[in-house]
Design a protein around this motif. Structure first.
Motif, PDB file in Angstrom:
ATOM      1  N   ARG A  26       0.860  -1.179   0.000  1.00  0.00           N
ATOM      2  CA  ARG A  26       0.000   0.000   0.000  1.00  0.00           C
ATOM      3  C   ARG A  26       0.901   1.235   0.000  1.00  0.00           C
ATOM      4  N   ASP A  27       0.415   2.323  -0.594  1.00  0.00           N
ATOM      5  CA  ASP A  27       1.224   3.529  -0.752  1.00  0.00           C
ATOM      6  C   ASP A  27       0.686   4.659   0.113  1.00  0.00           C
ATOM      7  N   GLU A  28       1.592   5.403   0.684  1.00  0.00           N
ATOM      8  CA  GLU A  28       1.258   6.634   1.402  1.00  0.00           C
ATOM      9  C   GLU A  28       2.287   7.680   1.018  1.00  0.00           C
ATOM     10  N   GLU A  29       1.832   8.693   0.259  1.00  0.00           N
ATOM     11  CA  GLU A  29       2.713   9.784  -0.172  1.00  0.00           C
ATOM     12  C   GLU A  29       3.983   9.248  -0.826  1.00  0.00           C
ATOM     13  N   ARG A  30       3.788   8.296  -1.762  1.00  0.00           N
ATOM     14  CA  ARG A  30       4.871   7.681  -2.541  1.00  0.00           C
ATOM     15  C   ARG A  30       5.851   6.889  -1.687  1.00  0.00           C
ATOM     16  N   ARG A  31       5.450   6.561  -0.472  1.00  0.00           N
ATOM     17  CA  ARG A  31       6.222   5.623   0.341  1.00  0.00           C
ATOM     18  C   ARG A  31       5.478   4.296   0.336  1.00  0.00           C
ATOM     19  N   GLN A  32       6.225   3.209   0.293  1.00  0.00           N
ATOM     20  CA  GLN A  32       5.636   1.887   0.207  1.00  0.00           C
ATOM     21  C   GLN A  32       5.612   1.214   1.583  1.00  0.00           C
ATOM     22  N   TYR A  33       4.479   0.623   1.898  1.00  0.00           N
ATOM     23  CA  TYR A  33       4.317  -0.191   3.094  1.00  0.00           C
ATOM     24  C   TYR A  33       3.919  -1.598   2.644  1.00  0.00           C
ATOM     25  N   TRP A  34       4.432  -2.598   3.298  1.00  0.00           N
ATOM     26  CA  TRP A  34       4.187  -3.961   2.853  1.00  0.00           C
ATOM     27  C   TRP A  34       3.799  -4.870   4.015  1.00  0.00           C
ATOM     28  N   ARG A  35       3.140  -5.959   3.646  1.00  0.00           N
ATOM     29  CA  ARG A  35       2.844  -7.040   4.583  1.00  0.00           C
ATOM     30  C   ARG A  35       2.848  -8.347   3.800  1.00  0.00           C
ATOM     31  N   LEU A  36       2.911  -9.447   4.524  1.00  0.00           N
ATOM     32  CA  LEU A  36       2.918 -10.762   3.904  1.00  0.00           C
ATOM     33  C   LEU A  36       1.544 -11.409   4.000  1.00  0.00           C
ATOM     34  N   THR A  37       1.230 -12.237   3.034  1.00  0.00           N
ATOM     35  CA  THR A  37       0.016 -13.043   3.089  1.00  0.00           C
ATOM     36  C   THR A  37       0.385 -14.445   3.561  1.00  0.00           C
ATOM     37  N   ALA A  38      -0.640 -15.267   3.760  1.00  0.00           N
ATOM     38  CA  ALA A  38      -0.407 -16.621   4.266  1.00  0.00           C
ATOM     39  C   ALA A  38       0.323 -17.500   3.263  1.00  0.00           C
ATOM     40  N   ARG A  39       0.352 -17.096   1.988  1.00  0.00           N
ATOM     41  CA  ARG A  39       1.027 -17.932   0.990  1.00  0.00           C
ATOM     42  C   ARG A  39       2.455 -17.466   0.675  1.00  0.00           C
ATOM     43  N   ALA A  40       2.941 -16.461   1.386  1.00  0.00           N
ATOM     44  CA  ALA A  40       4.309 -15.995   1.150  1.00  0.00           C
ATOM     45  C   ALA A  40       5.310 -17.065   1.564  1.00  0.00           C
ATOM     46  N   VAL A  41       6.344 -17.243   0.748  1.00  0.00           N
ATOM     47  CA  VAL A  41       7.401 -18.210   1.046  1.00  0.00           C
ATOM     48  C   VAL A  41       8.668 -17.437   1.397  1.00  0.00           C
ATOM     49  N   LEU A  42       9.116 -17.601   2.614  1.00  0.00           N
ATOM     50  CA  LEU A  42      10.281 -16.859   3.095  1.00  0.00           C
ATOM     51  C   LEU A  42      11.531 -17.727   3.056  1.00  0.00           C
ATOM     52  N   PRO A  43      12.689 -17.095   2.876  1.00  0.00           N
ATOM     53  CA  PRO A  43      13.933 -17.872   2.839  1.00  0.00           C
ATOM     54  C   PRO A  43      14.330 -18.423   4.186  1.00  0.00           C
ATOM     55  N   ASP A  44      13.761 -17.851   5.258  1.00  0.00           N
ATOM     56  CA  ASP A  44      14.134 -18.245   6.613  1.00  0.00           C
ATOM     57  C   ASP A  44      12.879 -18.677   7.340  1.00  0.00           C
ATOM     58  N   ALA A  45      12.840 -19.898   7.807  1.00  0.00           N
ATOM     59  CA  ALA A  45      11.655 -20.420   8.487  1.00  0.00           C
ATOM     60  C   ALA A  45      11.410 -19.740   9.823  1.00  0.00           C
ATOM     61  N   ASP A  46      12.355 -18.954  10.306  1.00  0.00           N
ATOM     62  CA  ASP A  46      12.157 -18.272  11.584  1.00  0.00           C
ATOM     63  C   ASP A  46      11.182 -17.126  11.477  1.00  0.00           C
ATOM     64  N   HIS A  47      10.765 -16.752  10.251  1.00  0.00           N
ATOM     65  CA  HIS A  47       9.815 -15.662  10.070  1.00  0.00           C
ATOM     66  C   HIS A  47       8.459 -16.261   9.749  1.00  0.00           C
ATOM     67  N   PRO A  48       7.575 -16.412  10.716  1.00  0.00           N
ATOM     68  CA  PRO A  48       6.276 -17.029  10.450  1.00  0.00           C
ATOM     69  C   PRO A  48       5.384 -16.120   9.629  1.00  0.00           C
ATOM     70  N   THR A  49       4.475 -16.709   8.881  1.00  0.00           N
ATOM     71  CA  THR A  49       3.497 -15.925   8.136  1.00  0.00           C
ATOM     72  C   THR A  49       2.422 -15.425   9.079  1.00  0.00           C
ATOM     73  N   PRO A  50       1.822 -14.291   8.786  1.00  0.00           N
ATOM     74  CA  PRO A  50       0.850 -13.699   9.689  1.00  0.00           C
ATOM     75  C   PRO A  50      -0.447 -14.490   9.731  1.00  0.00           C
ATOM     76  N   ALA A  51      -1.100 -14.449  10.880  1.00  0.00           N
ATOM     77  CA  ALA A  51      -2.386 -15.116  11.012  1.00  0.00           C
ATOM     78  C   ALA A  51      -3.461 -14.311  10.315  1.00  0.00           C
ATOM     79  N   ALA A  52      -4.503 -14.994   9.848  1.00  0.00           N
ATOM     80  CA  ALA A  52      -5.626 -14.309   9.207  1.00  0.00           C
ATOM     81  C   ALA A  52      -6.420 -13.561  10.254  1.00  0.00           C
TER      82      ALA A  52
END
Length: 256
Positions: free
Chosen positions: A216-242
């Motif tokens: 999502r954008d705010e004044e041309r700055r980007q903010y991000w979040r992960l969905t449940a289907r995101a695949v991360l390189p490090d398993a220590d970063h859990p995907t967010p709960a719905a």
């Protein structure tokens, strides 16, 4: 009460918006053109005036033909702007089974079964799926109250704010926690936002969405979040709960 089966609710700018587009822009164009034609000789005498050569050339043309011609060109320019504005209008048609979104001659239909929640984010209409990913993000000037009523009357789950808003993080180049390749896409998208390349930014948003990253954008700055289907390189970063059904006010499947 839910909309009756087979009925459809349409949300658009309506006749008023068309009147403003097709009445206002040509009228403003005519006024600007007439003013330009009538003042050409006066502006040509100003030593600091920009594009003075153009005004000097215009000042040699006879009046009132110059003013009339400039006004006609203004009407034409206003008509072109009105045509572009009409094509860019978002029209939303909702029934119990699906929502149709039409813009610039293109139609997109989204089945109700694919949608977890609907909300408005600033000027954007957003439809989220079960994994928290964005199925639709469309910018418009449509009334949030009219959209809420249209979707609610047909049994769609509506949220008054983004249920994932607290999960967004400001993007900083090189920040950990993103899927492989997402940082490069965000860099490219930031460049597109900086240089106002909207089509590129939109396409890069879609690419990030396929990787499980919502932006999502705010004044041309980007903010991000992960969905449940995101695949991360490090398993220590859990995907967010719905988000919880209680927050979403999710209706019983029988109602939907």
């Amino acid at each position: 009460m839910d909309g009756a089966p087979g009925t459809r609710t349409t949300v658009s700018g309506g006749v008023t918006e068309l009147v403003v587009l097709w009445g206002g822009f040509p009228l403003l164009g005519a006024g600007a053109g007439a003013l330009l034609g009538a003042s050409a000789e006066w502006v040509a005498d100003l030593p600091w005036a920009p594009v003075q050569g153009l005004f000097e050339a215009l000042s040699r043309l006879p009046q009132p033909e110059l003013t009339i011609g400039a006004a006609a060109l203004g009407v034409l320019a206003g008509g072109l702007l009105a045509s572009a504005g009409t094509a860019e209008r978002l029209v939303v048609r909702v029934d119990r089974e699906r929502v149709g979104l039409r813009r610039d001659g293109r139609q997109r239909d989204v089945p109700r079964r694919d949608v977890r929640v609907v909300h408005v984010d600033g000027r954007d209409l957003v439809l989220l799926d079960e994994d928290g990913g964005e199925l639709v993000r469309e910018r418009s000037d449509l009334s949030p109250d009219r959209l809420r009523a249209a979707f609610g009357n047909h049994g769609w789950p509506w949220a008054d704010e983004d249920p994932h808003r607290a999960a967004y993080r400001l993007w900083v180049p090189g920040l950990p926690g993103l899927p492989v390749g997402a940082d490069a896409l965000l860099r490219a998208r930031q460049d597109a936002l900086t240089h106002n390349r909207r089509d590129d930014a939109r396409e890069l948003r879609r690419e990030l969405g396929r990787m499980g990253v919502v932006v999502r954008d705010e004044e041309r700055r980007q903010y991000w979040r992960l969905t449940a289907r995101a695949v991360l390189p490090d398993a220590d970063h859990p995907t967010p709960a719905a988000p919880s059904d209680a927050f979403l006010g999710k209706r019983d499947d029988a109602e939907a």
